[in-house]
Design a protein around this motif. Structure first.
Motif, PDB file in Angstrom:
ATOM      1  N   ALA A  14      10.673 -31.061  12.552  1.00 46.71           N
ATOM      2  CA  ALA A  14      10.797 -30.405  11.249  1.00 46.71           C
ATOM      3  C   ALA A  14       9.594 -30.666  10.369  1.00 46.71           C
ATOM      4  O   ALA A  14       9.247 -29.857   9.511  1.00 46.71           O
ATOM      5  N   GLY A  15       8.941 -31.798  10.548  1.00 46.72           N
ATOM      6  CA  GLY A  15       7.798 -32.131   9.707  1.00 46.72           C
ATOM      7  C   GLY A  15       8.126 -33.255   8.746  1.00 46.72           C
ATOM      8  O   GLY A  15       9.276 -33.706   8.629  1.00 46.72           O
ATOM      9  N   LEU A  16       7.117 -33.709   8.046  1.00 45.75           N
ATOM     10  CA  LEU A  16       7.257 -34.867   7.179  1.00 45.75           C
ATOM     11  C   LEU A  16       8.075 -34.567   5.931  1.00 45.75           C
ATOM     12  O   LEU A  16       8.977 -35.340   5.571  1.00 45.75           O
ATOM     13  N   ILE A  17       7.809 -33.453   5.275  1.00 41.46           N
ATOM     14  CA  ILE A  17       8.492 -33.154   4.018  1.00 41.46           C
ATOM     15  C   ILE A  17       9.985 -32.930   4.230  1.00 41.46           C
ATOM     16  O   ILE A  17      10.811 -33.506   3.507  1.00 41.46           O
ATOM     17  N   PRO A  18      10.425 -32.094   5.198  1.00 40.09           N
ATOM     18  CA  PRO A  18      11.876 -31.973   5.427  1.00 40.09           C
ATOM     19  C   PRO A  18      12.533 -33.299   5.798  1.00 40.09           C
ATOM     20  O   PRO A  18      13.673 -33.565   5.383  1.00 40.09           O
ATOM     21  N   THR A  19      11.833 -34.122   6.559  1.00 40.73           N
ATOM     22  CA  THR A  19      12.402 -35.416   6.915  1.00 40.73           C
ATOM     23  C   THR A  19      12.585 -36.289   5.685  1.00 40.73           C
ATOM     24  O   THR A  19      13.622 -36.951   5.515  1.00 40.73           O
ATOM     25  N   TYR A  20      11.583 -36.307   4.806  1.00 38.91           N
ATOM     26  CA  TYR A  20      11.693 -37.097   3.577  1.00 38.91           C
ATOM     27  C   TYR A  20      12.833 -36.579   2.700  1.00 38.91           C
ATOM     28  O   TYR A  20      13.608 -37.366   2.135  1.00 38.91           O
ATOM     29  N   LEU A  21      12.948 -35.259   2.584  1.00 42.20           N
ATOM     30  CA  LEU A  21      14.024 -34.689   1.757  1.00 42.20           C
ATOM     31  C   LEU A  21      15.393 -35.021   2.343  1.00 42.20           C
ATOM     32  O   LEU A  21      16.357 -35.266   1.593  1.00 42.20           O
ATOM     33  N   LEU A  22      15.501 -35.053   3.669  1.00 41.13           N
ATOM     34  CA  LEU A  22      16.771 -35.406   4.301  1.00 41.13           C
ATOM     35  C   LEU A  22      17.132 -36.862   4.019  1.00 41.13           C
ATOM     36  O   LEU A  22      18.278 -37.174   3.657  1.00 41.13           O
ATOM     37  N   VAL A  23      16.160 -37.745   4.178  1.00 38.67           N
ATOM     38  CA  VAL A  23      16.417 -39.163   3.899  1.00 38.67           C
ATOM     39  C   VAL A  23      16.778 -39.364   2.433  1.00 38.67           C
ATOM     40  O   VAL A  23      17.689 -40.141   2.098  1.00 38.67           O
ATOM     41  N   GLN A  24      16.109 -38.658   1.554  1.00 43.49           N
ATOM     42  CA  GLN A  24      16.404 -38.777   0.127  1.00 43.49           C
ATOM     43  C   GLN A  24      17.786 -38.232  -0.205  1.00 43.49           C
ATOM     44  O   GLN A  24      18.528 -38.832  -0.999  1.00 43.49           O
ATOM     45  N   SER A  25      18.168 -37.114   0.402  1.00 36.93           N
ATOM     46  CA  SER A  25      19.479 -36.527   0.129  1.00 36.93           C
ATOM     47  C   SER A  25      20.619 -37.394   0.642  1.00 36.93           C
ATOM     48  O   SER A  25      21.726 -37.364   0.097  1.00 36.93           O
ATOM     49  N   LEU A  26      20.349 -38.174   1.679  1.00 30.06           N
ATOM     50  CA  LEU A  26      21.365 -39.082   2.207  1.00 30.06           C
ATOM     51  C   LEU A  26      21.439 -40.389   1.431  1.00 30.06           C
ATOM     52  O   LEU A  26      22.278 -41.246   1.740  1.00 30.06           O
ATOM     53  N   GLY A  27      20.575 -40.560   0.445  1.00 28.77           N
ATOM     54  CA  GLY A  27      20.584 -41.758  -0.366  1.00 28.77           C
ATOM     55  C   GLY A  27      20.052 -42.990   0.349  1.00 28.77           C
ATOM     56  O   GLY A  27      20.461 -44.119   0.040  1.00 28.77           O
ATOM     57  N   LEU A  28      19.132 -42.794   1.283  1.00 27.24           N
ATOM     58  CA  LEU A  28      18.604 -43.913   2.063  1.00 27.24           C
ATOM     59  C   LEU A  28      17.292 -44.465   1.523  1.00 27.24           C
ATOM     60  O   LEU A  28      16.800 -45.464   2.060  1.00 27.24           O
ATOM     61  N   THR A  29      16.721 -43.841   0.518  1.00 34.93           N
ATOM     62  CA  THR A  29      15.481 -44.374  -0.030  1.00 34.93           C
ATOM     63  C   THR A  29      15.743 -45.727  -0.695  1.00 34.93           C
ATOM     64  O   THR A  29      16.812 -45.948  -1.284  1.00 34.93           O
ATOM     65  N   ASP A  30      14.758 -46.611  -0.590  1.00 30.44           N
ATOM     66  CA  ASP A  30      14.873 -47.983  -1.085  1.00 30.44           C
ATOM     67  C   ASP A  30      16.016 -48.743  -0.423  1.00 30.44           C
ATOM     68  O   ASP A  30      16.655 -49.609  -1.037  1.00 30.44           O
ATOM     69  N   THR A  31      16.300 -48.406   0.831  1.00 33.37           N
ATOM     70  CA  THR A  31      17.255 -49.160   1.650  1.00 33.37           C
ATOM     71  C   THR A  31      16.607 -49.433   3.001  1.00 33.37           C
ATOM     72  O   THR A  31      15.727 -48.692   3.446  1.00 33.37           O
TER      73      THR A  31
END
Length: 315
Positions: free
Chosen positions: A147-164
């Motif tokens: 999918a690429g870097l940006i969709p992957t980052y948006l997915l991780v962010q939407s799942l609430g996994l940032t800063d974890t």
């Protein structure tokens, strides 16, 4: 009679004793002295090219500030050994905390990745399992398309996994290549052995745990090392998904030191006062980052040929 008894027994034709070297193919000529010397020279140069930089890193990390200043940088010949850099790094603070984070991420991530990979590979190795062909095609497609870097980052962010810490494990938890290697090895196990276990009443979980995995120790050891090295050396996910400096793993702290962006708390003042050399601290962190891989690799080396080649060829 004695002459017959004293006569040495002839070895069977075509069967060299255990002390003899394996038979050479008929098309392969006997190696010459020049050829053997050339091979030894090439291997020696290759070993020197690999070990000499490591030697410089280790010696520099164990050198005092005065020795480093006299050498004008990296030290090749040790002049007095000091462990001040390691004592300061392991005395507490950011580097110690980052080391603990890296160890925990490596242990938990490797266990999770191996569990999922083994279960997936075993299911795909059973040709009669439901939808195994379509699932295999989907996995193969992910090796060539992403999918690429940006969709992957948006997915991780939407799942609430940032800063974890889950953001350091889940996005890179599975390697399709490792699953295919495991699948190829599992398919090489005798089907009659598995069928006999089923006749005795064993289910899939028991067959996997008591038959398949004990017979696959070589490939399991190799894949475990691959996952562990991947987690230990990873730095990109942390720089992308973590904003808290206290949560950074060791590799990210090492990058900061090497690039001289920021010195860990406690070390910055020691470097300014002349107690430590910044270069010695950088080399010491590099040694700490390389040490686990260097220690574990020799124990898994004997499994590489059997684990990787058998799994890849039979797959």
């Amino acid at each position: 009679m004695s002459a017959v008894i004293d006569k040495p027994l002839d070895k069977p034709a075509g069967r060299p004793g255990p002390w003899a070297a394996p038979p050479r193919p008929v098309w392969e000529e006997k190696p010459t002295t020049v050829g053997l010397a050339g091979k030894g020279l090439v291997l020696g140069l290759a070993c020197f090219a690999i070990l000499f930089p490591l030697w410089i890193v280790v010696v520099t990390s164990l050198s005092s500030r005065r020795t480093i200043d006299e050498a004008g940088g990296l030290v090749m010949i040790p002049k007095g050994i000091t462990f001040v850099a390691y004592q300061e790094l392991l005395s507490g603070g950011q580097v110690t905390r980052a080391t603990v984070v890296s160890v925990l991420i490596t242990v938990v991530g490797t266990a999770f990745s191996m569990t999922v990979s083994v279960l997936c590979a075993y299911g795909l190795s059973r040709t009669g399992s439901l939808g195994h062909r379509w699932l295999l095609m989907i996995l193969l497609a992910t090796m060539f398309f992403s999918a690429g870097l940006i969709p992957t980052y948006l997915l991780v962010q939407s799942l609430g996994l940032t800063d974890t810490y889950l953001a350091l494990i889940l996005p890179s938890a599975i390697s399709v290549f490792n699953i295919l290697v495991l699948r190829g090895f599992f398919m090489g196990i005798s089907q009659e052995l598995i069928d006999s276990a089923r006749i005795d009443g064993a289910g899939d979980v028991r067959i996997l745990w008591q038959i398949v995995m004990p017979l696959s120790r070589a490939v399991l050891a190799v894949i475990t090392l691959f996952y562990a090295v991947g987690y230990w050396s990873a730095w990109f996910n942390a720089s992308l998904y973590l904003n808290d400096q206290d949560m950074m793993p060791l590799q990210n702290v090492m990058i900061q030191l090497v690039q001289k962006q920021e010195a860990p708390v406690g070390l910055g003042q020691a470097i300014k006062t002349g107690e430590l050399s910044g270069l010695a601290v950088q080399m010491a962190v590099m040694v700490m980052a390389l040490l686990p891989v260097a220690v574990l690799s020799p124990f898994v080396q004997k499994h590489f040929k059997k684990g990787m080649l058998t799994g890849a060829v039979k797959g």
